[in-house]
Design a protein around this motif. Structure first.
Motif, PDB file in Angstrom:
ATOM      1  N   HIS A 103       0.879  -1.416   0.223  1.00 47.16           N
ATOM      2  CA  HIS A 103      -0.149  -0.406  -0.072  1.00 47.16           C
ATOM      3  C   HIS A 103       1.235   1.631  -0.023  1.00 47.16           C
ATOM      4  CE1 HIS A 103      -3.006   2.171   1.526  1.00 47.16           C
ATOM      5  NE2 HIS A 103      -2.672   3.216   2.156  1.00 47.16           N
ATOM      6  N   PHE A 104       2.187   0.685   1.010  1.00 39.87           N
ATOM      7  CA  PHE A 104       2.820   2.629   0.955  1.00 39.87           C
ATOM      8  C   PHE A 104       4.232   2.553  -0.328  1.00 39.87           C
ATOM      9  CE2 PHE A 104       0.844   2.435   4.934  1.00 39.87           C
ATOM     10  CZ  PHE A 104      -0.286   3.855   5.056  1.00 39.87           C
ATOM     11  N   ALA A 105       4.063   1.312  -1.368  1.00 38.01           N
ATOM     12  CA  ALA A 105       4.659   1.694  -2.144  1.00 38.01           C
ATOM     13  C   ALA A 105       5.471   2.886  -2.531  1.00 38.01           C
ATOM     14  CB  ALA A 105       4.989   0.611  -3.156  1.00 38.01           C
ATOM     15  N   GLY A 106       6.826   3.239  -2.479  1.00 35.61           N
ATOM     16  CA  GLY A 106       7.297   4.928  -3.296  1.00 35.61           C
ATOM     17  C   GLY A 106       6.925   5.745  -2.136  1.00 35.61           C
ATOM     18  N   ILE A 116      10.027   3.287   5.437  1.00 36.86           N
ATOM     19  CA  ILE A 116      10.238   4.053   6.999  1.00 36.86           C
ATOM     20  C   ILE A 116      10.722   5.087   7.349  1.00 36.86           C
ATOM     21  CG2 ILE A 116      10.538   3.769   9.326  1.00 36.86           C
ATOM     22  CD1 ILE A 116       9.580   0.341   8.718  1.00 36.86           C
ATOM     23  N   ALA A 117      10.116   6.722   7.331  1.00 31.23           N
ATOM     24  CA  ALA A 117      11.329   7.282   7.768  1.00 31.23           C
ATOM     25  C   ALA A 117      11.160   7.305   8.795  1.00 31.23           C
ATOM     26  CB  ALA A 117      10.080   9.055   7.609  1.00 31.23           C
ATOM     27  N   SER A 118      10.639   7.024  10.069  1.00 31.76           N
ATOM     28  CA  SER A 118      10.892   6.868  11.152  1.00 31.76           C
ATOM     29  C   SER A 118      10.266   5.927  11.696  1.00 31.76           C
ATOM     30  CB  SER A 118      10.595   8.657  11.954  1.00 31.76           C
ATOM     31  OG  SER A 118       9.469   8.500  12.243  1.00 31.76           O
ATOM     32  N   ILE A 119      10.871   5.489  13.407  1.00 29.64           N
ATOM     33  CA  ILE A 119      10.271   4.269  13.618  1.00 29.64           C
ATOM     34  C   ILE A 119       9.875   4.803  15.450  1.00 29.64           C
ATOM     35  CG2 ILE A 119       9.789   2.019  14.745  1.00 29.64           C
ATOM     36  CD1 ILE A 119      11.788   0.704  12.748  1.00 29.64           C
ATOM     37  N   ASP A 148       6.662  17.374   8.302  1.00 30.13           N
ATOM     38  CA  ASP A 148       7.384  17.665   6.736  1.00 30.13           C
ATOM     39  C   ASP A 148       6.043  16.508   6.319  1.00 30.13           C
ATOM     40  OD1 ASP A 148       6.524  14.986   7.946  1.00 30.13           O
ATOM     41  OD2 ASP A 148       9.101  13.949   7.824  1.00 30.13           O
ATOM     42  N   GLY A 149       5.007  16.990   5.989  1.00 28.16           N
ATOM     43  CA  GLY A 149       3.546  16.010   4.878  1.00 28.16           C
ATOM     44  C   GLY A 149       3.632  15.034   5.131  1.00 28.16           C
ATOM     45  N   LEU A 150       4.548  14.032   5.345  1.00 24.61           N
ATOM     46  CA  LEU A 150       4.611  12.671   5.223  1.00 24.61           C
ATOM     47  C   LEU A 150       3.551  11.978   5.905  1.00 24.61           C
ATOM     48  CD1 LEU A 150       8.397  11.891   5.820  1.00 24.61           C
ATOM     49  CD2 LEU A 150       7.059  12.455   3.512  1.00 24.61           C
ATOM     50  N   PRO A 151       2.925  11.336   5.247  1.00 21.93           N
ATOM     51  CA  PRO A 151       2.034  10.650   6.505  1.00 21.93           C
ATOM     52  C   PRO A 151       1.829   9.614   7.202  1.00 21.93           C
ATOM     53  CG  PRO A 151       2.399   9.325   4.209  1.00 21.93           C
ATOM     54  CD  PRO A 151       3.074  10.755   4.296  1.00 21.93           C
ATOM     55  N   VAL A 152       1.067   9.575   8.694  1.00 21.49           N
ATOM     56  CA  VAL A 152       1.164   8.667   9.137  1.00 21.49           C
ATOM     57  C   VAL A 152       1.026   7.193   9.157  1.00 21.49           C
ATOM     58  CG1 VAL A 152       1.567   8.229  11.978  1.00 21.49           C
ATOM     59  CG2 VAL A 152       1.773  10.466  10.926  1.00 21.49           C
ATOM     60  N   LEU A 153       1.676   6.316  10.091  1.00 23.36           N
ATOM     61  CA  LEU A 153       0.964   4.530   9.853  1.00 23.36           C
ATOM     62  C   LEU A 153       0.810   4.083  11.555  1.00 23.36           C
ATOM     63  CD1 LEU A 153      -0.326   1.700   9.062  1.00 23.36           C
ATOM     64  CD2 LEU A 153       2.187   1.768   8.637  1.00 23.36           C
TER      65      LEU A 153
END
Length: 428
Positions: free
Chosen positions: A335-338, A364-367, A403-408
């Protein structure tokens, strides 16, 4: 481990407190206790509307959601039993389309607990007995029942003549129970998982499945043959290809169906399985139009659910998924590919901490590691050097960069329930 539950209704809470005191004796397997409990209540399992019984490691809950939506789109009254609950215990029991009321729930739990007090039933056995009691007393056209754990020894597996049984995607999970040493069972882990799931098959009842590797396929074939049950496996008795829509085909003909509104490519597979289950039985008829409308209308919270603007998440793009094993991690990765995503992860201590992280690694940008309320959980070190520990989901979200990135938020359905509660999105 028990499923903890609370209620704002005092009568319900009194019964939930009794439930919380129950425990499953170590080493007890089998359905004897469940059958004894149901016998005292009038053998409710023999008085249910036509049952669609669904097992699987991943996707069984979503398949149940599609079945319910398709049946209801055809005007049917449908009972549903699923687990676990996310916010309220009532979510486990849907009677003729509506979540069970507090008054009815309190009465049913009290009746079941009183009837089985000397049998030492488990939390789940009491829950399923209460579900069957509600279903047997209210007229409906069909029941959709999700297996809790495994299949062969699951408390739901007392159903005698289901309309159809289904098996969704298979994977490794609940190893302590499903891969426990036992004489006469398959040694290969995936074959053993298939063996346990196929334990729901009943004589003469259609068993409808996805396609699997050779080991699991052989176990499912053996189970169907031993029971004298017609087997309808994807790629043999029915076919589904996914593109701009779902192209479905079986011996009854071809269907052009829409893609689900539920996000995730895997949901098209679950929808196709639900269609196949309905078309490989003779107890309940559902029109082609209702099949398509049900695919579009099905909802299933905490499975790649995009959260609404709320007190926990604010306006940030935030996704919630209760996935906690490698198969779920692989679905999330697709689902989050790319895309890059900030992962907020809480996992029970008995789950594989690498199962979700490794498939998602490239996205993953952060954990951020968080506790799973009221349970033992993995600390940040279990998720690798990049993971940072936070005392709560709220604290983790507050520290993420703008930073505009989504969160999971992922890793546990128990964590997912807490997130929905805090964001005022309790399932209805």
């Amino acid at each position: 481990m028990r499923d903890f539950a609370t209620s704002s209704d005092a009568r319900v809470q009194a019964q939930l407190d009794r439930l919380a005191a129950l425990s499953l004796p170590e080493g007890r397997l089998g359905l004897d206790t469940m059958r004894a409990l149901l016998a005292r209540l009038g053998d409710l399992q023999t008085r249910l509307p036509p049952v669609f019984h669904v097992a699987g490691t991943n996707g069984k809950g979503s398949t149940c959601a599609f079945l319910r939506a398709m049946l209801e789109a055809d005007g049917k009254r449908v009972h549903v039993a699923t687990s676990p609950h996310l916010v309220r215990y009532n979510e486990r029991i849907r009677v003729a389309g509506e979540l069970i009321s507090d008054d009815t729930l309190a009465d049913l739990l009290e009746e079941v607990l009183d009837a089985g007090e000397d049998l030492a039933p488990s939390f789940f056995e009491v829950t399923i007995a209460a579900s069957f009691l509600a279903f047997a007393r209210t007229l409906a056209d069909a029941c959709v029942i999700e297996v809790g754990l495994g299949g062969r020894f699951d408390a739901t597996n007392v159903i005698e003549h289901p309309a159809a049984c289904g098996i969704a995607a298979l994977g490794i999970d609940h190893e302590r129970f499903l891969l426990a040493r036992e004489t006469g069972v398959p040694e290969d882990p995936m074959a053993r998982i298939a063996f346990e799931k196929a334990g729901i098959v009943k004589p003469g009842c259609s068993l409808v499945t996805l396609s699997y590797d050779e080991g699991p396929t052989l176990e499912i074939e053996r189970a169907a043959m031993a029971a004298g049950a017609p087997l309808a496996m994807r790629g043999r008795e029915w076919f589904a290809s996914v593109g701009a829509g779902i192209e479905y085909e079986d011996r009854h003909g071809r269907l052009a169906l829409p893609l689900p509104a539920l996000p995730g490519a895997h949901q098209a597979e679950n929808a196709a399985l639900a269609v196949a289950m309905l078309r490989h039985q003779d107890f309940v008829s559902v029109s082609e139009e209702a099949l398509g409308r049900g695919i579009l209308e099905a909802r299933w919270p905490a499975r790649l659910q995009r959260l609404s603007v709320g007190p926990l998440t604010g306006a940030r793009e935030t996704w919630l998924d209760g996935g906690h094993n490698r198969s779920a991690g692989e679905a999330l990765a697709r689902h989050f590919a790319g895309r890059r995503v900030h992962l907020v992860l809480g996992m029970l201590a008995n789950k594989d901490p690498r199962g979700v992280v490794e498939p998602l690694a490239e996205s993953i940008a952060s954990i951020s590691a968080v506790p799973v309320p009221a349970h033992e959980w993995h600390d940040a070190a279990a998720f690798g050097d990049r993971a940072r520990a936070f005392p709560s989901v709220k604290a983790a979200l507050a520290e993420l960069p703008d930073d505009g990135l989504p969160v999971l938020i992922a890793g546990s359905l128990y964590l997912a329930g807490e997130v929905l509660r805090l964001n005022d999105e309790a399932p209805d």
